[in-house]
Design a protein around this motif. Structure first.
Motif, PDB file in Angstrom:
ATOM      1  N   TYR A  46       0.829  -1.204   0.000  1.00 57.57           N
ATOM      2  CA  TYR A  46       0.000   0.000   0.000  1.00 57.57           C
ATOM      3  C   TYR A  46       0.866   1.258   0.000  1.00 57.57           C
ATOM      4  O   TYR A  46       0.598   2.203  -0.746  1.00 57.57           O
ATOM      5  N   ILE A  47       1.899   1.284   0.828  1.00 56.08           N
ATOM      6  CA  ILE A  47       2.808   2.437   0.800  1.00 56.08           C
ATOM      7  C   ILE A  47       3.449   2.564  -0.568  1.00 56.08           C
ATOM      8  O   ILE A  47       3.586   3.660  -1.122  1.00 56.08           O
ATOM      9  N   GLY A  48       3.834   1.433  -1.148  1.00 54.11           N
ATOM     10  CA  GLY A  48       4.486   1.448  -2.454  1.00 54.11           C
ATOM     11  C   GLY A  48       3.640   2.009  -3.565  1.00 54.11           C
ATOM     12  O   GLY A  48       4.168   2.526  -4.556  1.00 54.11           O
ATOM     13  N   HIS A  49       2.329   1.932  -3.445  1.00 56.03           N
ATOM     14  CA  HIS A  49       1.451   2.510  -4.465  1.00 56.03           C
ATOM     15  C   HIS A  49       1.648   4.031  -4.569  1.00 56.03           C
ATOM     16  O   HIS A  49       1.336   4.628  -5.596  1.00 56.03           O
ATOM     17  N   PHE A  50       2.163   4.640  -3.511  1.00 56.92           N
ATOM     18  CA  PHE A  50       2.500   6.062  -3.523  1.00 56.92           C
ATOM     19  C   PHE A  50       3.990   6.253  -3.817  1.00 56.92           C
ATOM     20  O   PHE A  50       4.370   6.935  -4.765  1.00 56.92           O
ATOM     21  N   SER A  51       4.831   5.650  -2.982  1.00 58.19           N
ATOM     22  CA  SER A  51       6.263   5.967  -3.009  1.00 58.19           C
ATOM     23  C   SER A  51       6.971   5.497  -4.271  1.00 58.19           C
ATOM     24  O   SER A  51       7.974   6.089  -4.674  1.00 58.19           O
ATOM     25  N   LYS A  52       6.496   4.458  -4.906  1.00 58.50           N
ATOM     26  CA  LYS A  52       7.144   3.936  -6.112  1.00 58.50           C
ATOM     27  C   LYS A  52       6.923   4.837  -7.322  1.00 58.50           C
ATOM     28  O   LYS A  52       7.772   4.911  -8.220  1.00 58.50           O
ATOM     29  N   PHE A  53       5.803   5.550  -7.328  1.00 57.63           N
ATOM     30  CA  PHE A  53       5.406   6.277  -8.536  1.00 57.63           C
ATOM     31  C   PHE A  53       5.472   7.791  -8.399  1.00 57.63           C
ATOM     32  O   PHE A  53       5.652   8.502  -9.393  1.00 57.63           O
ATOM     33  N   ILE A  54       5.307   8.311  -7.171  1.00 66.77           N
ATOM     34  CA  ILE A  54       5.368   9.762  -6.946  1.00 66.77           C
ATOM     35  C   ILE A  54       6.796  10.107  -6.554  1.00 66.77           C
ATOM     36  O   ILE A  54       7.346   9.524  -5.624  1.00 66.77           O
ATOM     37  N   HIS A  55       7.394  11.055  -7.245  1.00 64.25           N
ATOM     38  CA  HIS A  55       8.807  11.360  -7.047  1.00 64.25           C
ATOM     39  C   HIS A  55       8.993  12.728  -6.388  1.00 64.25           C
ATOM     40  O   HIS A  55       8.118  13.606  -6.504  1.00 64.25           O
ATOM     41  N   PRO A  56      10.118  12.927  -5.682  1.00 62.22           N
ATOM     42  CA  PRO A  56      10.365  14.226  -5.069  1.00 62.22           C
ATOM     43  C   PRO A  56      10.197  15.381  -6.057  1.00 62.22           C
ATOM     44  O   PRO A  56      10.566  15.267  -7.230  1.00 62.22           O
ATOM     45  N   LYS A  57       9.619  16.464  -5.547  1.00 65.39           N
ATOM     46  CA  LYS A  57       9.328  17.695  -6.276  1.00 65.39           C
ATOM     47  C   LYS A  57       8.074  17.592  -7.149  1.00 65.39           C
ATOM     48  O   LYS A  57       7.738  18.525  -7.875  1.00 65.39           O
ATOM     49  N   ALA A  58       7.362  16.473  -7.077  1.00 64.01           N
ATOM     50  CA  ALA A  58       6.055  16.406  -7.736  1.00 64.01           C
ATOM     51  C   ALA A  58       5.118  17.430  -7.099  1.00 64.01           C
ATOM     52  O   ALA A  58       5.347  17.902  -5.986  1.00 64.01           O
ATOM     53  N   LYS A  59       4.056  17.759  -7.793  1.00 66.93           N
ATOM     54  CA  LYS A  59       3.033  18.672  -7.271  1.00 66.93           C
ATOM     55  C   LYS A  59       1.710  17.933  -7.132  1.00 66.93           C
ATOM     56  O   LYS A  59       1.303  17.193  -8.041  1.00 66.93           O
ATOM     57  N   ARG A  60       1.046  18.135  -5.989  1.00 67.47           N
ATOM     58  CA  ARG A  60      -0.278  17.541  -5.851  1.00 67.47           C
ATOM     59  C   ARG A  60      -1.254  18.223  -6.787  1.00 67.47           C
ATOM     60  O   ARG A  60      -1.193  19.448  -6.993  1.00 67.47           O
ATOM     61  N   VAL A  61      -2.184  17.424  -7.337  1.00 66.64           N
ATOM     62  CA  VAL A  61      -3.134  17.895  -8.338  1.00 66.64           C
ATOM     63  C   VAL A  61      -4.558  17.761  -7.799  1.00 66.64           C
ATOM     64  O   VAL A  61      -4.891  16.793  -7.107  1.00 66.64           O
ATOM     65  N   SER A  62      -5.396  18.709  -8.125  1.00 71.02           N
ATOM     66  CA  SER A  62      -6.799  18.702  -7.704  1.00 71.02           C
ATOM     67  C   SER A  62      -7.478  17.393  -8.077  1.00 71.02           C
ATOM     68  O   SER A  62      -7.512  17.006  -9.244  1.00 71.02           O
ATOM     69  N   THR A  63      -8.038  16.718  -7.067  1.00 71.19           N
ATOM     70  CA  THR A  63      -8.705  15.426  -7.280  1.00 71.19           C
ATOM     71  C   THR A  63      -9.875  15.301  -6.313  1.00 71.19           C
ATOM     72  O   THR A  63      -9.729  15.561  -5.113  1.00 71.19           O
ATOM     73  N   THR A  64     -11.021  14.882  -6.833  1.00 71.39           N
ATOM     74  CA  THR A  64     -12.182  14.624  -5.982  1.00 71.39           C
ATOM     75  C   THR A  64     -12.866  13.345  -6.448  1.00 71.39           C
ATOM     76  O   THR A  64     -12.625  12.849  -7.552  1.00 71.39           O
TER      77      THR A  64
END
Length: 498
Positions: A425-443
């Motif tokens: 579950y952690i890997g679903h974030f950490s494997k694909f999102i890289h440092p300096k990425a920006k969060r994007v509007s999502t609902t």
């Protein structure tokens, strides 16, 4: 160039000098989350691919690629459908990273493993083939996840002349060095104290709470400097530190109590100036480092004081506020972000308590991670730090029996690594999102699914979707004017890369 000093000019000059006098002595903070960034509205994903990775309960799917679809022109979604909406034109905080703590416990268990198993663990956590951790937290001398209590000085040595990290060089530092070598330039390494030495405290005990005695404020501030100097002499650059782990909890293990006012005053009168004087003004100081429940009170007290706030990079927090009942207090994160937009927030610790081997594959443990990470990031959090990255088959070692889960356990009798669902579950974030990425509007259009999105600096978009229900859910995934139709299995997490 000459200026004619009219009254108007003099008033402008006076105003400028006033502004400079208010800011010149303040540590400049580079906030990772600031104003919403607008990008051109004509982004189209038509005919672009979206690759889907899935982890799901009661299946063999573990970060497994399960689909490769193509965006098509979207239709108006109906209220009867479930939808996830992503607007790439609206971006928010910058992503610092994800990682975990290398404690004495983790390092002692690691040292018991065969070299090839050690390498497996390091690759699993700290490489792109694994889940890509880049954050490491550690303790300043002992914590509960140590085999015993210790400090870096002889008891009573307020001058710190006996200061030595020899204890850490046996297990902890070698493991941190191996992890740091894999992370390289993206490393974020920070440290937290659980307690000052016993003689510096009101209860003359590293355990059971107590407070820092006022006469040792400066000696304790000097201790942080000594720690940073010693670790950096080992080739480990220290990004920053938190002032005190869980400063409102009287624990049976190492602990120390600070009221909000006491932490504020220690920061502004001792720790901040001491780091600055030592040439360490670039070190990032994180306040609070406790649960979300009292978060806003601590932020209000410290950040409203400009002489304290100038030294603080931001505020850290844990997820254990649910011990008293109720749900996680995510709204408090949003309150602090709105109230103090120039300050950052960092998740500094979370783990599942009450270890038992029968729950290695207990799915709610993983879903606690998914729920926290999605909601923390959606409320402005810049980085996320798990607790111990490795524990043994007993949920330790821990010198007071406070046994817990880690994403990976090692059976020290067989030498086997046991991967829990939380790791994936952690890997679903950490494997694909890289440092300096920006969060994007999502609902989302239903509370039955949760989602967050980040845009990497190479333009790759990453959306994570979680389903905690007992039923598969079909949903529209809509990005600007395009969409794909997807289904998420019961008790599953998906990462969509596009």
């Amino acid at each position: 160039m000459k200026f004619k000093h009219t009254k108007k000019h003099l008033s402008v000059i006076a105003f400028t000098l006033l502004i400079l006098s208010c800011t010149s002595n303040k540590k400049e903070t580079e906030p990772l989350k600031r104003e919403t960034m607008e990008t051109p509205a004509n982004i189209s994903y038509t005919d672009k691919n979206v690759v889907v990775y899935t982890t799901a309960k009661d299946t063999n799917l573990r970060l497994t690629q399960t689909n490769n679809l193509t965006f098509v022109k979207s239709d108006q979604p109906s209220e009867a459908e479930v939808s996830v909406f992503v607007n790439p034109n609206k971006t928010f905080q910058e992503f610092l990273g994800i990682g975990g703590a290398i404690t004495d416990a983790s390092a002692e268990v690691f040292a018991k493993l065969r070299p090839e198993t050690q390498e497996e663990l390091l690759q699993a956590y700290f490489t792109k083939d694994g889940i890509g951790y880049n954050i490491i937290r550690t303790s300043i001398h002992s914590c509960d996840f140590s085999s015993g209590s210790y400090t870096y000085i002889d008891e009573g040595d307020a001058e710190l002349t006996s200061f030595s990290i020899a204890h850490d060089k046996e297990f902890r530092i070698p493991m941190i060095k191996k992890a740091a070598a894999l992370i390289q330039d993206d490393l974020i390494f920070y440290a937290s104290p659980w307690s000052p030495p016993a003689f510096m405290k009101t209860n003359n005990d590293m355990l059971h709470g107590g407070k820092l005695l006022p006469e040792y404020n400066q000696a304790w501030a000097n201790y942080y400097v000594k720690f940073i100097e010693a670790y950096e002499a080992e080739g480990l650059p220290v990004w920053g530190l938190t002032i005190q782990n869980e400063p409102m909890a009287v624990q049976i293990w190492e602990s120390c109590i600070y009221t909000a006012e006491e932490e504020r005053d220690f920061l502004k009168n001792y720790l901040g100036p001491t780091l600055e004087k030592a040439g360490m003004a670039d070190k990032n100081i994180v306040v609070w480092d406790h649960n979300r429940d009292l978060l806003s009170h601590r932020a209000n007290t410290i950040f409203e004081d400009p002489e304290a706030a100038k030294y603080a990079w931001g505020i850290g927090f844990h997820w254990y506020e649910t011990w008293a009942g109720g749900d996680p207090m995510y709204d408090n994160l949003n309150n602090v972000q709105e109230s103090f937009p120039t300050k950052n927030s960092l998740f500094t610790e979370g783990c599942n308590e009450g270890f038992t081997q029968e729950k290695y594959q207990y799915w709610p443990n993983a879903e606690r991670y998914g729920n926290s990470m999605i909601n923390d990031f959606n409320n402005g959090v810049t980085g996320w730090t798990d607790w111990n990255i490795l524990l043994d088959e007993n949920g330790g070692p821990n010198h007071v029996g406070n046994l817990c889960f880690a994403p990976i356990h090692a059976d020290t009798k067989t030498g086997e690594l046991i991967y829990t669902p939380a790791y994936y579950y952690i890997g679903h974030f950490s494997k694909f999102i890289h440092p300096k990425a920006k969060r994007v509007s999502t609902t989302t259009s239903r509370s039955t699914i949760e989602s967050t999105t980040f845009k990497n600096i190479d333009g790759t978009m990453v959306t994570v979707v979680m389903n905690k229900t007992d039923h598969a859910i079909k949903y529209n995934f809509i990005v600007n004017d395009t969409q794909v139709a997807l289904e998420i299995l019961p008790h599953a997490l998906q990462t969509l890369v596009y």
